[in-house]
Design an enzyme around this catalytic site. Structure first.
Site, PDB file in Angstrom:
ATOM      1  CD  GLN A  99       4.744  -4.823 -12.326  1.00 43.05           C
ATOM      2  OE1 GLN A  99       5.172  -3.929 -11.605  1.00 43.05           O
ATOM      3  NE2 GLN A  99       5.433  -5.942 -12.554  1.00 43.05           N
ATOM      4  NE  ARG A 155       6.292   5.919 -20.599  1.00 44.44           N
ATOM      5  CZ  ARG A 155       5.758   5.524 -19.455  1.00 44.44           C
ATOM      6  NH1 ARG A 155       5.338   6.461 -18.579  1.00 44.44           N
ATOM      7  NH2 ARG A 155       5.605   4.261 -19.154  1.00 44.44           N
ATOM      8  CB  CYS A 174     -18.312  11.238 -17.543  1.00 44.91           C
ATOM      9  SG  CYS A 174     -17.560  10.906 -19.136  1.00 44.91           S
ATOM     10  CG  HIS A 220       0.444  -0.530 -13.238  1.00 46.30           C
ATOM     11  ND1 HIS A 220       1.767  -0.826 -13.040  1.00 46.30           N
ATOM     12  CD2 HIS A 220      -0.178  -0.851 -12.084  1.00 46.30           C
ATOM     13  CE1 HIS A 220       1.930  -1.313 -11.816  1.00 46.30           C
ATOM     14  NE2 HIS A 220       0.776  -1.342 -11.221  1.00 46.30           N
TER      15      HIS A 220
HETATM   16  C1  BV8 Z   1      -1.714   2.301  -5.022  1.00 43.00           C
HETATM   17  C2  BV8 Z   1       1.941   3.279 -15.141  1.00 43.00           C
HETATM   18  C3  BV8 Z   1      -3.464   2.651  -3.433  1.00 43.00           C
HETATM   19  C4  BV8 Z   1       2.388   4.672 -15.385  1.00 43.00           C
HETATM   20  C5  BV8 Z   1       2.973   2.556 -13.033  1.00 43.00           C
HETATM   21  C6  BV8 Z   1       3.401  -0.541  -0.325  1.00 43.00           C
HETATM   22  C7  BV8 Z   1       4.698  -0.310  -0.014  1.00 43.00           C
HETATM   23  C8  BV8 Z   1       5.354   0.827  -0.549  1.00 43.00           C
HETATM   24  C9  BV8 Z   1       4.724   1.722  -1.408  1.00 43.00           C
HETATM   25  C10 BV8 Z   1       3.439   1.478  -1.723  1.00 43.00           C
HETATM   26  C11 BV8 Z   1       2.777   0.373  -1.172  1.00 43.00           C
HETATM   27  N1  BV8 Z   1       1.531   0.395  -1.666  1.00 43.00           N
HETATM   28  C12 BV8 Z   1       1.384   1.471  -2.491  1.00 43.00           C
HETATM   29  C13 BV8 Z   1       2.533   2.148  -2.529  1.00 43.00           C
HETATM   30  C14 BV8 Z   1       2.788   3.306  -3.311  1.00 43.00           C
HETATM   31  C15 BV8 Z   1       3.178   2.969  -4.768  1.00 43.00           C
HETATM   32  C16 BV8 Z   1       4.444   2.154  -4.837  1.00 43.00           C
HETATM   33  O1  BV8 Z   1       4.440   0.947  -4.994  1.00 43.00           O
HETATM   34  N2  BV8 Z   1       5.568   2.883  -4.782  1.00 43.00           N
HETATM   35  C17 BV8 Z   1       6.882   2.198  -4.953  1.00 43.00           C
HETATM   36  C18 BV8 Z   1       7.733   3.035  -5.867  1.00 43.00           C
HETATM   37  C19 BV8 Z   1       7.521   1.973  -3.630  1.00 43.00           C
HETATM   38  N3  BV8 Z   1       2.108   2.239  -5.434  1.00 43.00           N
HETATM   39  C20 BV8 Z   1       1.099   2.969  -5.972  1.00 43.00           C
HETATM   40  O2  BV8 Z   1       1.025   4.176  -5.913  1.00 43.00           O
HETATM   41  C21 BV8 Z   1       0.017   2.176  -6.676  1.00 43.00           C
HETATM   42  N4  BV8 Z   1      -1.280   2.622  -6.248  1.00 43.00           N
HETATM   43  O3  BV8 Z   1      -1.060   1.648  -4.250  1.00 43.00           O
HETATM   44  O4  BV8 Z   1      -2.981   2.800  -4.773  1.00 43.00           O
HETATM   45  C22 BV8 Z   1      -2.892   3.804  -2.751  1.00 43.00           C
HETATM   46  C23 BV8 Z   1      -3.369   5.040  -3.123  1.00 43.00           C
HETATM   47  C24 BV8 Z   1      -2.886   6.140  -2.398  1.00 43.00           C
HETATM   48  C25 BV8 Z   1      -1.835   5.998  -1.460  1.00 43.00           C
HETATM   49  C26 BV8 Z   1      -1.360   4.724  -1.151  1.00 43.00           C
HETATM   50  C27 BV8 Z   1      -1.896   3.614  -1.806  1.00 43.00           C
HETATM   51  C28 BV8 Z   1       0.044   2.430  -8.204  1.00 43.00           C
HETATM   52  C29 BV8 Z   1       1.330   1.969  -8.787  1.00 43.00           C
HETATM   53  C30 BV8 Z   1       1.256   2.032 -10.325  1.00 43.00           C
HETATM   54  C31 BV8 Z   1       1.983   3.236 -10.867  1.00 43.00           C
HETATM   55  N5  BV8 Z   1       2.040   3.199 -12.325  1.00 43.00           N
HETATM   56  N6  BV8 Z   1       2.953   2.529 -14.392  1.00 43.00           N
HETATM   57  C32 BV8 Z   1       3.661   4.747 -16.204  1.00 43.00           C
HETATM   58  O5  BV8 Z   1       3.995   3.742 -16.850  1.00 43.00           O
HETATM   59  O6  BV8 Z   1       4.266   5.815 -16.204  1.00 43.00           O
HETATM   60  S1  BV8 Z   1       4.216   1.724 -12.166  1.00 43.00           S
HETATM   61  C33 BV8 Z   1       5.465   1.415 -13.361  1.00 43.00           C
HETATM   62  O7  BV8 Z   1       6.645   1.284 -12.617  1.00 43.00           O
HETATM   63  C34 BV8 Z   1       5.323   0.107 -14.120  1.00 43.00           C
HETATM   64  O8  BV8 Z   1       4.005  -0.155 -14.485  1.00 43.00           O
HETATM   65  C35 BV8 Z   1       5.883  -0.905 -13.132  1.00 43.00           C
HETATM   66  O9  BV8 Z   1       4.914  -1.289 -12.187  1.00 43.00           O
HETATM   67  C36 BV8 Z   1       6.957  -0.088 -12.434  1.00 43.00           C
HETATM   68  C37 BV8 Z   1       8.308  -0.335 -13.059  1.00 43.00           C
HETATM   69  O10 BV8 Z   1       8.712  -1.597 -12.660  1.00 43.00           O
HETATM   70  P1  BV8 Z   1       9.114  -2.714 -13.765  1.00 43.00           P
HETATM   71  O11 BV8 Z   1       8.043  -2.845 -14.771  1.00 43.00           O
HETATM   72  O12 BV8 Z   1       9.529  -3.905 -12.995  1.00 43.00           O
HETATM   73  O13 BV8 Z   1      10.356  -2.042 -14.539  1.00 43.00           O
HETATM   74  P2  BV8 Z   1      11.813  -1.692 -13.975  1.00 43.00           P
HETATM   75  O14 BV8 Z   1      12.454  -0.861 -15.008  1.00 43.00           O
HETATM   76  O15 BV8 Z   1      11.758  -1.200 -12.581  1.00 43.00           O
HETATM   77  O16 BV8 Z   1      12.571  -3.115 -13.918  1.00 43.00           O
HETATM   78  C38 BV8 Z   1      12.829  -3.793 -15.112  1.00 43.00           C
HETATM   79  C39 BV8 Z   1      13.300  -5.176 -14.704  1.00 43.00           C
HETATM   80  O17 BV8 Z   1      13.483  -5.946 -15.894  1.00 43.00           O
HETATM   81  C40 BV8 Z   1      14.639  -5.165 -13.960  1.00 43.00           C
HETATM   82  O18 BV8 Z   1      14.592  -6.099 -12.887  1.00 43.00           O
HETATM   83  C41 BV8 Z   1      15.645  -5.629 -15.030  1.00 43.00           C
HETATM   84  O19 BV8 Z   1      16.708  -6.377 -14.471  1.00 43.00           O
HETATM   85  C42 BV8 Z   1      14.766  -6.528 -15.878  1.00 43.00           C
HETATM   86  N7  BV8 Z   1      15.173  -6.649 -17.289  1.00 43.00           N
HETATM   87  C43 BV8 Z   1      15.825  -5.740 -18.050  1.00 43.00           C
HETATM   88  N8  BV8 Z   1      15.987  -6.233 -19.329  1.00 43.00           N
HETATM   89  C44 BV8 Z   1      15.394  -7.468 -19.338  1.00 43.00           C
HETATM   90  C45 BV8 Z   1      14.870  -7.713 -18.041  1.00 43.00           C
HETATM   91  N9  BV8 Z   1      14.196  -8.856 -17.722  1.00 43.00           N
HETATM   92  C46 BV8 Z   1      14.065  -9.784 -18.717  1.00 43.00           C
HETATM   93  N10 BV8 Z   1      14.540  -9.600 -20.004  1.00 43.00           N
HETATM   94  C47 BV8 Z   1      15.196  -8.468 -20.328  1.00 43.00           C
HETATM   95  N11 BV8 Z   1      15.651  -8.329 -21.580  1.00 43.00           N
HETATM   96 ZN    ZN Z   2     -16.670  12.776 -19.917  1.00 41.38          ZN
END
Ligand code: BV8
Ligand code: ZN
Length: 246
Positions: free
Chosen positions: A108, A77, A137, A126
């Site tokens: 994000q 990436r 560390c 993120h």
């Molecule tokens: C955590 C970095 C505490 C790495 C990322 C509550 C409910 C359910 C689940 C959970 C909850 N709380 C926590 C969870 C678990 C989990 C979670 O949310 N799971 C989901 C899948 C259900 N969350 C976590 O684990 C978070 N940590 O909660 O810690 C904890 C700890 C232990 C256990 C429990 C809790 C950490 C989450 C962060 C993970 N890291 N990124 C990497 O990049 O690889 S997340 C990553 O995915 C992104 O950063 C972003 O957040 C997500 C992707 O979403 P989008 O950015 O919206 O992108 P996507 O492709 O999905 O959508 C694109 C959109 O753009 C579409 O709508 C499309 O229509 C639109 N679009 C397209 N083209 C255009 C456009 N819009 C405008 N213009 C255009 N041209």
């Molecule tokens: Zn170190």
């Protein structure tokens, strides 16, 4: 963008843009799509790497099990991102930091394109792909193009300084974002599928604090119902329209 397809900016939004000074913008992968950065969920499919859905390779478990595989994924990436440029959406948002007294930009995205467009003070929920962090560390350092060797301080292994699934967000980042959401008058939700928490909870905080919510996305999302105004379209085309509206 053909005039006919241009979403209209309502008089209500124009007024709030003219009067507003406490504004939050939350962005996701969609804002970088027009810069050539693949989104995670597009066209109904999820991003897959070597047969693994992205939320598997981008997970805390994978760092424990196979840190090299995680590095390979982020090397790929980083390479993809090496020559991408901010687009008009990033540039428009960068200009808003000097147009609103209290402006908050929460992303994000780990691509650093907001900063490249000139945005200062970006709340990166993120992490950032251009940084690495020591697994022992916690010291961070810039990666540059290549994969950095060991920690300069304790010599231990480094990992990408991004938040993986199952990991906590950077200390204070969500609290800061939630504070901005709880006090904003206007909240723009740009290019996110609003499926990942706690990030997707920020517009709900803004709404319950009385903010006017506006979504910019070519598709509907789980947050569309919550929004006062929806501007269906691509961020690179719609954000400049909003900028011209006040
Ligand atoms: C955590 C970095 C505490 C790495 C990322 C509550 C409910 C359910 C689940 C959970 C909850 N709380 C926590 C969870 C678990 C989990 C979670 O949310 N799971 C989901 C899948 C259900 N969350 C976590 O684990 C978070 N940590 O909660 O810690 C904890 C700890 C232990 C256990 C429990 C809790 C950490 C989450 C962060 C993970 N890291 N990124 C990497 O990049 O690889 S997340 C990553 O995915 C992104 O950063 C972003 O957040 C997500 C992707 O979403 P989008 O950015 O919206 O992108 P996507 O492709 O999905 O959508 C694109 C959109 O753009 C579409 O709508 C499309 O229509 C639109 N679009 C397209 N083209 C255009 C456009 N819009 C405008 N213009 C255009 N041209
Ligand atoms: Zn170190």
């Amino acid at each position: 963008m053909p005039v006919a397809l241009r979403p209209t900016i309502s008089a209500e939004l124009r007024d709030r843009l003219r009067q507003g000074n406490r504004v939050l913008v939350l962005t996701g992968a969609g804002i970088s799509a027009e810069s050539g950065v693949p989104t995670f969920r597009g066209g109904g499919n999820s991003l897959v790497w070597k047969g693994m859905p992205f939320d598997v390779i981008s997970s805390a478990q994978m760092v424990q099990r196979d840190l090299d595989a995680v590095w390979e994924w982020f090397d790929y990436r980083r390479n993809l991102l090496s020559d991408v440029k901010p687009n008009p959406a990033h540039q428009e948002i960068a200009s808003w930091q000097d147009r609103f007294a209290n402006f908050g930009l929460v992303t994000q995205n780990i691509d650093g394109l907001h900063q490249k467009a000139g945005s200062r003070d970006v709340v990166e929920l993120h992490g950032n792909i251009w940084r690495a962090r020591c697994t022992v560390c916690g010291l961070t350092r810039d990666t540059g193009a290549g994969r950095p060797d060991a920690c300069l301080d304790c010599g231990d292994r480094l990992r990408p300084d991004v938040v993986l699934f199952g990991e906590l967000l950077p200390a204070g980042a969500f609290e800061r974002a939630a504070q901005i959401a709880a006090t904003c008058e206007l909240c723009f939700i740009v290019g996110t599928s609003a499926l990942v928490y706690p990030a997707a909870g920020l517009p709900e905080i803004a709404k319950s604090a009385g903010a006017y919510l506006c979504e910019v996305n070519p598709e509907q999302t789980p947050l569309t119902y919550l929004c006062d105004e929806v501007l269906p379209g691509k961020a690179g085309e719609v954000l400049p329209l909003i900028g011209d509206a006040f």
